[in-house]
Design a protein around this motif. Structure first.
Motif, mmCIF file in Angstrom:
data_model
loop_
_atom_site.group_PDB
_atom_site.id
_atom_site.type_symbol
_atom_site.label_atom_id
_atom_site.label_comp_id
_atom_site.label_asym_id
_atom_site.label_seq_id
_atom_site.Cartn_x
_atom_site.Cartn_y
_atom_site.Cartn_z
ATOM 1 N N VAL A 16 0.855 -1.201 0.000
ATOM 2 C CA VAL A 16 0.000 0.000 0.000
ATOM 3 C C VAL A 16 0.888 1.247 0.000
ATOM 4 O O VAL A 16 0.672 2.194 -0.766
ATOM 5 C CB VAL A 16 -0.912 0.004 1.256
ATOM 6 C CG1 VAL A 16 -1.848 1.209 1.226
ATOM 7 C CG2 VAL A 16 -1.715 -1.273 1.349
ATOM 8 N N THR A 19 2.631 1.732 -3.403
ATOM 9 C CA THR A 19 1.725 2.341 -4.393
ATOM 10 C C THR A 19 1.612 3.837 -4.134
ATOM 11 O O THR A 19 1.651 4.659 -5.069
ATOM 12 C CB THR A 19 0.321 1.684 -4.307
ATOM 13 O OG1 THR A 19 0.501 0.284 -4.475
ATOM 14 C CG2 THR A 19 -0.628 2.215 -5.349
ATOM 15 N N GLU A 20 1.501 4.195 -2.848
ATOM 16 C CA GLU A 20 1.360 5.617 -2.514
ATOM 17 C C GLU A 20 2.605 6.397 -2.960
ATOM 18 O O GLU A 20 2.495 7.474 -3.555
ATOM 19 C CB GLU A 20 1.164 5.733 -0.989
ATOM 20 C CG GLU A 20 0.711 7.111 -0.594
ATOM 21 C CD GLU A 20 0.742 7.368 0.909
ATOM 22 O OE1 GLU A 20 1.228 6.520 1.682
ATOM 23 O OE2 GLU A 20 0.303 8.461 1.288
ATOM 24 N N ARG A 23 2.740 6.835 -6.675
ATOM 25 C CA ARG A 23 1.795 7.878 -7.131
ATOM 26 C C ARG A 23 2.332 9.268 -6.882
ATOM 27 O O ARG A 23 1.909 10.231 -7.517
ATOM 28 C CB ARG A 23 0.448 7.713 -6.433
ATOM 29 C CG ARG A 23 -0.334 6.569 -7.021
ATOM 30 C CD ARG A 23 -1.783 6.621 -6.578
ATOM 31 N NE ARG A 23 -2.465 5.425 -7.036
ATOM 32 C CZ ARG A 23 -3.290 4.709 -6.307
ATOM 33 N NH1 ARG A 23 -3.585 5.071 -5.079
ATOM 34 N NH2 ARG A 23 -3.862 3.640 -6.814
ATOM 35 N N MET A 184 -6.938 3.597 1.333
ATOM 36 C CA MET A 184 -6.170 3.385 0.078
ATOM 37 C C MET A 184 -6.450 1.986 -0.476
ATOM 38 O O MET A 184 -6.529 1.792 -1.685
ATOM 39 C CB MET A 184 -4.668 3.469 0.346
ATOM 40 C CG MET A 184 -4.213 4.764 0.961
ATOM 41 S SD MET A 184 -3.990 5.994 -0.313
ATOM 42 C CE MET A 184 -3.170 7.243 0.589
ATOM 43 N N MET A 186 -9.049 0.361 -0.396
ATOM 44 C CA MET A 186 -10.362 0.307 -1.038
ATOM 45 C C MET A 186 -10.471 1.344 -2.145
ATOM 46 O O MET A 186 -11.571 1.720 -2.541
ATOM 47 C CB MET A 186 -11.468 0.558 0.003
ATOM 48 C CG MET A 186 -11.536 -0.446 1.124
ATOM 49 S SD MET A 186 -11.906 -2.122 0.585
ATOM 50 C CE MET A 186 -13.520 -1.927 -0.131
ATOM 51 N N ASP A 187 -9.324 1.830 -2.620
ATOM 52 C CA ASP A 187 -9.309 2.733 -3.779
ATOM 53 C C ASP A 187 -10.019 4.058 -3.528
ATOM 54 O O ASP A 187 -10.587 4.658 -4.457
ATOM 55 C CB ASP A 187 -9.986 2.033 -4.978
ATOM 56 C CG ASP A 187 -9.019 1.925 -6.143
ATOM 57 O OD1 ASP A 187 -7.940 2.520 -6.028
ATOM 58 O OD2 ASP A 187 -9.367 1.262 -7.134
ATOM 59 N N TRP A 188 -9.991 4.542 -2.276
ATOM 60 C CA TRP A 188 -10.716 5.779 -1.966
ATOM 61 C C TRP A 188 -10.232 6.984 -2.773
ATOM 62 O O TRP A 188 -11.059 7.812 -3.194
ATOM 63 C CB TRP A 188 -10.682 6.056 -0.460
ATOM 64 C CG TRP A 188 -11.280 7.381 -0.089
ATOM 65 C CD1 TRP A 188 -10.663 8.409 0.536
ATOM 66 C CD2 TRP A 188 -12.625 7.832 -0.341
ATOM 67 N NE1 TRP A 188 -11.520 9.472 0.688
ATOM 68 C CE2 TRP A 188 -12.736 9.154 0.147
ATOM 69 C CE3 TRP A 188 -13.738 7.265 -0.963
ATOM 70 C CZ2 TRP A 188 -13.907 9.901 0.059
ATOM 71 C CZ3 TRP A 188 -14.906 8.014 -1.054
ATOM 72 C CH2 TRP A 188 -14.983 9.316 -0.538
ATOM 73 N N LYS A 190 -9.414 7.255 -5.834
ATOM 74 C CA LYS A 190 -10.112 7.244 -7.128
ATOM 75 C C LYS A 190 -11.623 7.419 -6.935
ATOM 76 O O LYS A 190 -12.272 8.186 -7.643
ATOM 77 C CB LYS A 190 -9.815 5.908 -7.814
ATOM 78 C CG LYS A 190 -10.272 5.817 -9.212
ATOM 79 C CD LYS A 190 -9.639 4.624 -9.889
ATOM 80 C CE LYS A 190 -10.439 4.283 -11.136
ATOM 81 N NZ LYS A 190 -10.368 2.872 -11.433
ATOM 82 N N ARG A 191 -12.166 6.709 -5.948
ATOM 83 C CA ARG A 191 -13.613 6.797 -5.704
ATOM 84 C C ARG A 191 -14.018 8.221 -5.337
ATOM 85 O O ARG A 191 -15.075 8.697 -5.731
ATOM 86 C CB ARG A 191 -13.999 5.866 -4.552
ATOM 87 C CG ARG A 191 -14.003 4.390 -4.909
ATOM 88 C CD ARG A 191 -14.153 3.615 -3.612
ATOM 89 N NE ARG A 191 -14.130 2.187 -3.789
ATOM 90 C CZ ARG A 191 -15.213 1.418 -3.907
ATOM 91 N NH1 ARG A 191 -16.405 1.965 -3.891
ATOM 92 N NH2 ARG A 191 -15.082 0.121 -4.034
ATOM 93 N N GLU A 374 -12.390 -7.079 2.893
ATOM 94 C CA GLU A 374 -12.931 -6.291 1.778
ATOM 95 C C GLU A 374 -14.162 -7.019 1.267
ATOM 96 O O GLU A 374 -14.092 -8.209 0.949
ATOM 97 C CB GLU A 374 -11.900 -6.210 0.642
ATOM 98 C CG GLU A 374 -10.746 -5.315 0.935
ATOM 99 C CD GLU A 374 -9.851 -5.137 -0.288
ATOM 100 O OE1 GLU A 374 -10.308 -5.359 -1.430
ATOM 101 O OE2 GLU A 374 -8.678 -4.789 -0.092
#
Ligand SMILES: C[S@@+](CC[C@H](N)C(=O)[O-])C[C@H]1O[C@@H](n2cnc3c(N)ncnc32)[C@H](O)[C@@H]1O
Length: 385
Positions: A16, A19-20, A23, A184, A186-188, A190-191, A374
């Motif tokens: 996680v 990925t952060e 980005r 993160m 749960m893709d927050w 982007k959501r 999840e």
């Protein structure tokens, strides 16, 4: 000049964090056990301090060597140009992690490191650095594994999970970096850009929704910290830091998402509201509401529900199994089309939610081993016979 940085992270969250960091545009991001490395100029390390939501510490590597004996370690440490990092009358702290056959106690390793630094910096008149655990000018971090020593300057200082010194706690609060990681996963990010709502129906002091609102507005988690590990470090680049702060003001966006936190306890709701004020968060709503009144917000598309229900170990109650079962029923019947993340203690409690999980992660909430479940709730209400 290129440096190697190491960001420490709670176990299970390495990917996680990686990925952060990617980005953020950081280079050569490599997850390892409990850490993620990357390389870049000093400004990238400062950027990680300001923006990293899921990590704990940002370490700037200044030396790495093998030493098989305490004398060899002392010599290698003494050769480091400590004058580039600390003044002879500065204050110092050493965090030493790891042991070996010769260095069986990390305290011994920390003392030896401190001696080598002090001996190197001692002036002819006898001025020498002092030791200060709480407010040092420079915090040195040594990691020892298989006789290899990695020596770093801790750029973060206090752990990165500290967002504001004014935070108030309720029972069993999550650390902010864990709450951010749950979002993160749960893709927050982007959501929230797509305008989906976020709900925590058992929000306690509000950590999950506060992190969610900050992500939705693209606010840096380090925006309220004034004192960093690098603040009084001799290698600091104040111009680069000012530029990052300026960029961060420009990066802020108007959030599109509703962010809602509920709790059935009035006192807890008051604390959560106070915390939101301290963080300057206006794009979220905290209300007193029992779990049984959970409903998706009217007029909003399906979104994300992330929550951390009470734990047996910390909020003792025989009815916890009932509460988890009730949560499962409400999710299935009312939160149609929602993505759901539930952080629950390892063991039978999490199973009493009674819903099929898409993924189950092993995470640590302080000393407690947890499961992060999840789930995706069907868009259709269950059939009743
Ligand atoms: C483990 S705490 C949440 C901690 C929170 N994540 C934080 O960081 O502060 C669980 C919360 O659930 C709330 N709670 C328990 N049962 C509830 C119910 N039936 N309805 C709403 N809230 C409930 C408690 O008041 C408590 O604040």
């Amino acid at each position: 000049m290129k440096h190697t940085f190491t960001v420490t992270v709670s176990r299970g969250l390495e990917d996680v964090l990686a990925t952060e960091l990617r980005r953020m545009g950081l280079q050569k991001v490599t997850p390892e056990r409990g850490t993620v490395r990357f390389t870049g100029p000093l400004k990238d390390g400062l950027r990680a301090c300001l923006w990293c939501r899921t990590g704990s510490r940002v370490l700037l590597q200044i030396a790495r060597f093998q030493a098989n004996h305490p004398d060899e370690l002392y010599e290698a440490l003494h050769r480091i140009r400590w004058e580039e990092h600390l003044a002879p009358d500065g204050m110092l702290w050493v965090d030493f992690v790891g042991t070996s056959r010769d260095i069986r106690h990390s305290q011994f390793g920390a003392r030896l490191t401190k001696d080598a630094i002090v001996d190197r910096l001692r002036t002819p008149s006898g001025t020498r650095p002092g030791v200060d655990r709480d407010n040092p000018d420079v915090r040195v971090h040594i990691h020892l594994k298989h006789s290899v020593f990695t020596v770093s300057i801790d750029l973060s200082g206090a752990s990165l999970h500290w967002r504001t010194p004014k935070r108030r706690m309720t029972e069993a609060p999550l650390k902010e970096n864990l709450a951010a990681a749950l979002l993160m996963m749960m893709d927050w990010p982007k959501r929230s850009r797509a305008g989906e709502p976020l709900i925590d129906p058992m929000c306690g002091s509000g950590t999950i929704v506060q992190e969610g609102a900050a992500i939705a507005a693209n606010l840096p988690p380090g925006r309220f910290r004034r004192d960093w590990g690098f603040s009084r470090w001799r290698g600091h680049d104040p111009a680069a830091w000012r530029a990052l702060l300026q960029e961060s003001h420009e990066a802020q966006v108007r959030p599109k998402s509703l962010v809602l936190g509920f709790d059935h306890d009035e006192d807890v709701v008051a604390v959560a509201r106070y915390n939101c004020q301290q963080l300057g968060m206006s794009n979220l709503t905290i209300k007193k509401r029992a779990l049984s009144d959970l409903q998706p917000p009217e007029g909003a598309p399906p979104g994300l529900l992330v929550t951390n229900p009470p734990y047996g170990e910390r909020i003792g109650d025989d009815t916890l199994f009932g509460l988890y079962g009730h949560l499962g029923d409400l999710l299935r019947n009312r939160m149609l089309g929602y993505g759901v993340g539930v952080l629950a203690p390892a063991g039978p409690l999490s199973k009493s939610i009674g819903l099929r999980t898409d993924k189950r992660h092993v995470l640590h909430n302080g000393p407690l081993e947890c499961r992060y479940l999840e789930l995706s709730i069907s868009t259709e209400a269950p059939q009743r016979y």
